[in-house]
Design a protein around this motif. Structure first.
Motif, PDB file in Angstrom:
ATOM      1  N   ARG A 143       0.755  -1.057  -0.058  1.00 11.04           N
ATOM      2  CA  ARG A 143      -0.011   0.120  -0.184  1.00 11.04           C
ATOM      3  C   ARG A 143       0.902   1.186  -0.067  1.00 11.04           C
ATOM      4  O   ARG A 143       1.768   1.346   0.853  1.00 11.04           O
ATOM      5  N   THR A 176      -6.898   2.792  -7.631  1.00  9.55           N
ATOM      6  CA  THR A 176      -6.058   2.304  -6.713  1.00  9.55           C
ATOM      7  C   THR A 176      -5.356   0.986  -7.358  1.00  9.55           C
ATOM      8  O   THR A 176      -4.121   0.791  -6.946  1.00  9.55           O
ATOM      9  N   PRO A 202      -7.667  -3.790  -3.385  1.00 14.68           N
ATOM     10  CA  PRO A 202      -8.059  -2.541  -2.286  1.00 14.68           C
ATOM     11  C   PRO A 202      -9.340  -3.045  -1.570  1.00 14.68           C
ATOM     12  O   PRO A 202     -10.011  -3.958  -1.768  1.00 14.68           O
ATOM     13  N   ASP A 261      -9.165   0.901   2.595  1.00 11.05           N
ATOM     14  CA  ASP A 261      -8.253   1.863   1.535  1.00 11.05           C
ATOM     15  C   ASP A 261      -9.438   2.785   1.102  1.00 11.05           C
ATOM     16  O   ASP A 261      -8.941   3.889   0.952  1.00 11.05           O
TER      17      ASP A 261
END
Length: 334
Positions: free
Chosen positions: A28, A190, A198, A265
């Motif tokens: 991440r 993402t 995510p 997220d």
């Protein structure tokens, strides 16, 4: 992160460990600066900067270019652009300027460049969002099969990863179909940043489905879409209250067992008002740094606020670069 007990036996949200190497599945980005580095590694792409006619917007465009994120093409009133450069002590160098007398004409010209493939992204300067987005939406060739939506990437120092909030800028009160597209667009962003799977939280006031609270029903429907493969590439859960989405402690206390709860997220908000309040709360109370991008169009569009810092403007440019790479993965860019 996981729920732990401290020395006094209290439940905390303390991170467990920070390994030096992470698997692709768990990686991440934790700070906006990380996004800039990822974008620089790809090299710059051509971006039309619409109406960079004041110091902050022109500085943001030229600094994004200096950092190797974009190749800026300035579209607007040339006299105003040069005046802004003189006032701010900026050197335009050989940065090209496409003359357009008004913001509407500048937005239209930039959209035409995007449709023609002359630029890989757009960046908002000193014009109103509705003028830029009006030009984008009115051009059929800028549309895709999805509704356009905005995503904020938010760097909150107290949170272990970047947060992505959508939609807090374009869709005022999304219906279920629009909310589906908002969710898919945020997932796509993402993915472009390297997050393989995510975790998406559909926010509401409660984790319980209540027929009197429409957002809880919509959240449950979006989760079923994810179960059936209509929405792919993410773990999706909802409805979840804000604390359950981001706090392992709150999730543990309430007995919520979920791949998403406590470690989201992406936060999908019920409407623009709640999303805008959330982002501005994080900005002014938690001193968060934000970057913003429009997804679901032919090219990514960086939307910046008049109050954005140079760092935030550069982070938005980095998002454009990364999304452009994801949209055209097999194409070599000059």
């Amino acid at each position: 992160m996981k729920v732990m007990e401290d020395g006094a036996g209290q439940v905390t949200d303390r991170p467990t460990e920070k390994p030096t190497e992470q698997s692709h599945e768990s990686w991440r980005p934790d700070r906006l600066e990380r996004l800039e580095q990822l974008a620089r590694d790809l090299g710059p792409v051509k971006v039309a900067v619409v109406c960079p006619e004041d110091g902050p917007s022109l500085t943001g465009a030229l600094e994004s270019q200096a950092r190797g994120l974009i190749k800026a093409i300035l579209v607007g009133d040339e006299a105003k652009i040069r005046h802004a450069a003189d006032e701010a002590g900026l050197d335009l160098g050989d940065t090209p300027i496409i003359a357009a007398a008004t913001p509407k004409k500048a937005a239209k010209r930039a959209v035409e460049m995007a449709v023609a493939g002359k630029v890989d992204g757009l960046k908002k300067g000193a014009l109103k969002t509705n003028i830029l987005m009006g030009a984008v939406i009115s051009e059929k060739a800028m549309r895709t099969e999805r509704r356009m939506s905005h995503v904020f990437a938010i760097d909150v120092e107290s949170y272990a990863r970047l947060l992505f909030v959508s939609d807090a800028a374009i869709n005022i009160r999304p219906d279920l179909t629009t909310l589906r597209d908002i969710t898919s667009n945020a997932i796509d962003l993402t993915h472009a940043l390297g997050i393989a799977r995510p975790k998406v939280a559909l926010l509401s006031a409660s984790e319980n489905i209540n027929e009197d609270i429409e957002s809880t029903i919509f959240a449950a429907a979006i989760c079923k879409m994810a179960d059936r493969g209509t929405i792919v590439g993410a773990d999706v859960d909802g409805p979840l209250a804000m604390d359950l989405a981001i706090s392992p402690k709150a999730a543990a206390i309430k007995g919520i067992v979920s791949n998403v709860a406590g470690q989201a997220d992406i936060l999908i908000v019920p409407d623009l008002v709640s999303g805008n309040i959330l982002v501005k709360d994080l900005d002014h109370l938690a001193y968060a740094e934000t970057a913003g991008i429009v997804m679901g169009a032919k090219v990514p569009i960086a939307l910046t606020s008049r109050a954005d810092t140079v760092a935030q403007r550069c982070a938005s440019a980095a998002l454009v670069r990364l999304v452009a790479a994801a949209q055209r993965p097999a194409e070599s860019e000059a």
